[in-house]
Scaffold this motif. Structure first.
Motif, PDB file in Angstrom:
ATOM      1  N   ASN A 128      -7.024 -18.307  21.520  1.00 31.42           N
ATOM      2  CA  ASN A 128      -8.086 -17.405  21.269  1.00 31.42           C
ATOM      3  C   ASN A 128      -8.412 -16.455  22.394  1.00 31.42           C
ATOM      4  N   ASP A 129      -7.562 -16.615  23.568  1.00 25.70           N
ATOM      5  CA  ASP A 129      -7.766 -15.929  24.716  1.00 25.70           C
ATOM      6  C   ASP A 129      -6.828 -14.470  24.633  1.00 25.70           C
ATOM      7  N   ALA A 130      -7.503 -13.464  24.434  1.00 26.66           N
ATOM      8  CA  ALA A 130      -6.666 -12.269  24.464  1.00 26.66           C
ATOM      9  C   ALA A 130      -7.216 -11.171  25.650  1.00 26.66           C
ATOM     10  N   SER A 131      -7.588 -11.807  26.635  1.00 24.90           N
ATOM     11  CA  SER A 131      -8.025 -11.161  27.809  1.00 24.90           C
ATOM     12  C   SER A 131      -7.279 -10.152  28.326  1.00 24.90           C
ATOM     13  N   ASP A 132      -5.908 -10.238  28.202  1.00 30.04           N
ATOM     14  CA  ASP A 132      -4.969  -9.602  28.794  1.00 30.04           C
ATOM     15  C   ASP A 132      -3.958  -9.111  27.478  1.00 30.04           C
ATOM     16  N   PRO A 133      -4.246  -7.702  27.053  1.00 30.30           N
ATOM     17  CA  PRO A 133      -3.195  -7.321  26.059  1.00 30.30           C
ATOM     18  C   PRO A 133      -2.039  -6.953  26.393  1.00 30.30           C
ATOM     19  N   ALA A 134      -1.616  -6.838  27.652  1.00 26.91           N
ATOM     20  CA  ALA A 134      -0.277  -6.551  28.326  1.00 26.91           C
ATOM     21  C   ALA A 134       0.621  -7.606  28.087  1.00 26.91           C
ATOM     22  N   LYS A 142      -1.171 -20.554  29.693  1.00 23.98           N
ATOM     23  CA  LYS A 142      -1.920 -20.951  30.878  1.00 23.98           C
ATOM     24  C   LYS A 142      -1.203 -22.338  31.365  1.00 23.98           C
ATOM     25  N   SER A 143      -1.656 -22.815  32.877  1.00 28.30           N
ATOM     26  CA  SER A 143      -1.421 -23.869  33.077  1.00 28.30           C
ATOM     27  C   SER A 143      -2.218 -25.089  32.849  1.00 28.30           C
ATOM     28  N   ASP A 144      -1.922 -26.151  32.662  1.00 27.03           N
ATOM     29  CA  ASP A 144      -2.558 -27.391  32.276  1.00 27.03           C
ATOM     30  C   ASP A 144      -1.621 -28.652  32.573  1.00 27.03           C
ATOM     31  N   ALA A 145      -2.242 -29.943  32.434  1.00 22.62           N
ATOM     32  CA  ALA A 145      -1.846 -31.185  32.538  1.00 22.62           C
ATOM     33  C   ALA A 145      -2.260 -31.954  31.530  1.00 22.62           C
ATOM     34  N   VAL A 146      -1.470 -33.021  31.334  1.00 16.57           N
ATOM     35  CA  VAL A 146      -1.805 -33.868  30.095  1.00 16.57           C
ATOM     36  C   VAL A 146      -1.174 -35.282  30.264  1.00 16.57           C
ATOM     37  N   LEU A 147      -1.702 -36.207  29.823  1.00 12.11           N
ATOM     38  CA  LEU A 147      -1.086 -37.654  29.442  1.00 12.11           C
ATOM     39  C   LEU A 147      -0.635 -37.471  28.390  1.00 12.11           C
ATOM     40  N   ASN A 216      -2.651 -29.425  24.811  1.00 15.63           N
ATOM     41  CA  ASN A 216      -3.010 -30.445  25.767  1.00 15.63           C
ATOM     42  C   ASN A 216      -3.776 -31.598  25.326  1.00 15.63           C
ATOM     43  N   ARG A 217      -3.532 -31.718  23.906  1.00 13.05           N
ATOM     44  CA  ARG A 217      -4.251 -32.833  23.419  1.00 13.05           C
ATOM     45  C   ARG A 217      -3.509 -33.415  21.908  1.00 13.05           C
ATOM     46  N   PHE A 218      -3.740 -34.467  21.330  1.00 17.54           N
ATOM     47  CA  PHE A 218      -3.138 -34.609  20.044  1.00 17.54           C
ATOM     48  C   PHE A 218      -4.201 -34.289  18.954  1.00 17.54           C
ATOM     49  N   ARG A 219      -3.657 -33.822  17.813  1.00 12.10           N
ATOM     50  CA  ARG A 219      -4.181 -33.160  16.900  1.00 12.10           C
ATOM     51  C   ARG A 219      -4.067 -33.862  15.758  1.00 12.10           C
ATOM     52  N   ASP A 220      -4.766 -33.620  14.476  1.00 16.88           N
ATOM     53  CA  ASP A 220      -4.394 -33.901  13.331  1.00 16.88           C
ATOM     54  C   ASP A 220      -3.531 -33.011  12.746  1.00 16.88           C
ATOM     55  N   MET A 221      -2.410 -33.441  11.849  1.00 16.76           N
ATOM     56  CA  MET A 221      -1.420 -32.465  11.238  1.00 16.76           C
ATOM     57  C   MET A 221      -1.966 -31.779  10.038  1.00 16.76           C
ATOM     58  N   THR A 222      -1.710 -30.520   9.964  1.00 12.98           N
ATOM     59  CA  THR A 222      -2.233 -29.643   8.916  1.00 12.98           C
ATOM     60  C   THR A 222      -1.003 -28.873   8.251  1.00 12.98           C
ATOM     61  N   ASN A 223      -1.506 -28.318   7.077  1.00 10.14           N
ATOM     62  CA  ASN A 223      -0.634 -27.329   6.579  1.00 10.14           C
ATOM     63  C   ASN A 223      -0.676 -25.964   6.955  1.00 10.14           C
ATOM     64  N   SER A 224      -1.223 -25.577   8.213  1.00 17.97           N
ATOM     65  CA  SER A 224      -0.985 -24.330   8.897  1.00 17.97           C
ATOM     66  C   SER A 224      -0.205 -24.536  10.078  1.00 17.97           C
ATOM     67  N   TRP A 225       0.617 -23.557  10.657  1.00 16.90           N
ATOM     68  CA  TRP A 225       1.638 -23.642  11.673  1.00 16.90           C
ATOM     69  C   TRP A 225       0.842 -23.945  13.093  1.00 16.90           C
ATOM     70  N   GLU A 226      -0.445 -23.324  13.193  1.00 17.73           N
ATOM     71  CA  GLU A 226      -1.009 -23.072  14.296  1.00 17.73           C
ATOM     72  C   GLU A 226      -2.057 -24.379  14.506  1.00 17.73           C
ATOM     73  N   GLN A 227      -2.034 -25.332  13.568  1.00 20.06           N
ATOM     74  CA  GLN A 227      -2.752 -26.525  13.668  1.00 20.06           C
ATOM     75  C   GLN A 227      -4.218 -26.347  13.680  1.00 20.06           C
ATOM     76  N   GLY A 228      -4.736 -25.233  12.927  1.00 21.16           N
ATOM     77  CA  GLY A 228      -6.116 -24.730  13.108  1.00 21.16           C
ATOM     78  C   GLY A 228      -6.825 -24.552  14.484  1.00 21.16           C
ATOM     79  N   ARG A 229      -5.879 -24.270  15.357  1.00 13.56           N
ATOM     80  CA  ARG A 229      -6.494 -23.901  16.684  1.00 13.56           C
ATOM     81  C   ARG A 229      -6.926 -22.504  16.905  1.00 13.56           C
ATOM     82  N   THR A 230      -6.780 -21.524  15.904  1.00 17.95           N
ATOM     83  CA  THR A 230      -7.432 -20.249  16.247  1.00 17.95           C
ATOM     84  C   THR A 230      -8.973 -20.066  15.429  1.00 17.95           C
TER      85      THR A 230
END
Length: 462
Positions: A128-134, A142-147, A216-230
């Motif tokens: 959902n971050d389209a701040s830089d169209p280039a 982005k950078s991140d860390a995760v268990l 960066n987290r575990f999510r429910d599995m869905t019938n959409s390729w982007e896991q409902g993240r948009t």
């Protein structure tokens, strides 16, 4: 890196200080005698403390660079990828208390080194971050860390025979249900259990959540390729995936059978086999064959889905440092597009395929495709250059179904060169360069690409 994740890496780093450098033997030494029933103090201390004093912690550092240029209408960069990333990981594996119980944990940080383009699949991706169209649109890496893993484990016998199990946030690899990844492994929230008797192994795996490398987290599995993240996406939930698998693996051969289901979405089945022949002079000839089929289910999948399938086989000849291979494959997906080897859509789980005709830029499993692959690699160890290897392979496919147009053809050329340090303080460090060229003409599914990857890695186990 988000501050809320720093303690995860710090905790694992502190834990690694208690791990000994000695390796766990295949059969741990026996205790002085059986413990007295009902008396905790009578349990030999070595059995209890094996949980930590036979543990190991692996630190890994991986650099990943990629520059992919894809031909797009209007010379846009919509299909391009440009990324420079550094992945730092800690992987803790405990010993076994009383030779039966243990736990594993892993954490990693994925660091974006400079501004990139496109969806790298190795960095956390904010859809959902389209701040830089280039950067190519469609979100931002982005950078991140995760268990990334935390699981309990059990084994019946130290030699691997009998029953073993893992449960928690863990990789799973049974039947058609697998765990892959790029710089670090993906993982599920679930469990796997296996029973091994000699060369036979029967296993079952189940999971209800999944985390891929660009999340960066575990999510429910869905019938959409982007896991409902948009934003605005409300896909249907796949309650669980599960798979049963049978494997028979005597020396020089294996047969692997799997069946699985993504609840109310998809069922799949597959069989793979391999056999190696020993030839005169130490040469070997190895054959591998693989067949897969899958079908969507209603209500979460296609209501009138047809059976999709893939078959491929290869033959490899190894003599000294030289390996030659040839492979053939065919795929069919009457519903159109690529054959899906997962129990969910892409991004919601991993598969455990044995495709013999894949390339670096494409798996060559599009509907109608018939593909041939030739390859060669050479290990220079016997030429006085241990650790150095090079390779080349080529794919040629026909019959790719092109809606509203004649069938298409596709071809790919892959090169590789890698070196691994053999001794000294950097022993095990390696670097590889992997150029690829893919051409598909007017095919709708994937455009022409020029691609090169550079991967450098180093790991140290304490």
């Amino acid at each position: 890196m988000h501050k809320r994740h720093l303690w995860l890496l710090a905790a694992l780093a502190a834990l690694s200080g208690h791990a000994l450098a000695e390796e766990e033997p295949s059969v741990p030494p026996s205790s002085d005698g059986p413990p007295l029933k009902g008396t905790l103090d009578a349990i030999p201390a070595s059995d209890v403390y094996d949980l930590l004093n036979r543990s190991e912690t692996t630190f890994s550092a991986l650099y990943y660079g990629r520059d992919r240029q894809e031909k797009q209408p209007g010379n846009s960069n919509a299909g391009d990828i440009r990324v420079n990333a550094l992945n730092l990981g800690l992987n803790f594996k405990s010993g076994y208390a009383w030779n039966t119980l243990g736990f594993d944990a892993a954490a990693h940080a994925s660091l974006r080194l400079n501004r990139g383009i496109g969806f790298s699949e190795v960095l956390y991706h904010d859809y959902n971050d389209a701040s830089d169209p280039a950067e190519g649109g469609g979100g931002k890496d982005k950078s991140d860390a995760v268990l990334s893993q935390a699981a309990l484990k059990f084994r019946q016998h130290p030699d691997g025979q009998g029953f073993s199990a893992r449960a928690g946030y863990t990789p799973i690899g049974i039947g058609v249900l697998g765990t892959s990844g790029g710089l670090q492994s993906h993982a599920y929230r679930g469990f796997e259990g296996k029973y091994k008797l000699g060369d036979f192994e029967l296993g079952y795996g189940w999971a209800d959540q999944f985390r891929n490398e660009w999340d960066n987290r575990f999510r429910d599995m869905t019938n959409s390729w982007e896991q409902g993240r948009t934003n605005g996406s409300h896909p249907g939930k796949i309650r669980y995936v599960d798979s049963i698998g049978l494997r028979y693996a005597p020396d020089g051969a294996f047969v692997d059978i799997g069946f699985g289901e993504g609840k109310d979405y998809r069922r799949t089945a597959q069989i793979a086999g391999s056999y190696s022949w020993k030839l005169a002079g130490g040469d070997t000839l190895t054959g591998v064959a693989y067949y897969f089929q899958g079908k969507d289910l209603a209500p979460l999948g296609l209501p009138n889905s047809q059976q999709a399938w893939h078959a491929s086989a290869s033959l490899s000849y190894a003599s000294g440092g030289l390996t030659l291979m040839a492979a053939l494959g065919k795929s069919r997906n009457p519903d159109g597009g690529e054959v899906n080897f997962r129990l969910t859509p892409y991004g919601n789980s991993d598969n455990r395929n044995f495709i013999q005709t894949w390339g670096q830029d494409d798996d060559f499993v599009w509907d109608g495709s018939r593909v041939a692959k030739l390859g060669a690699s050479y290990d220079f160890s016997k030429r006085g250059l241990p650790g150095l290897s090079v390779g080349v392979s080529g794919n040629y496919a026909t019959g790719l179904k092109n809606p509203g147009a004649p069938d298409s053809k596709a071809r790919e050329l892959d090169l590789s060169a890698s070196y691994t340090v053999q001794s000294g303080p950097l022993k095990g460090a390696g670097i590889g360069v992997y150029p690829a060229w893919y051409r598909s003409g007017d095919f709708y599914g994937k455009k022409d690409r020029n691609d090169v990857k550079v991967i450098a890695s180093y790991s140290r186990t304490f």
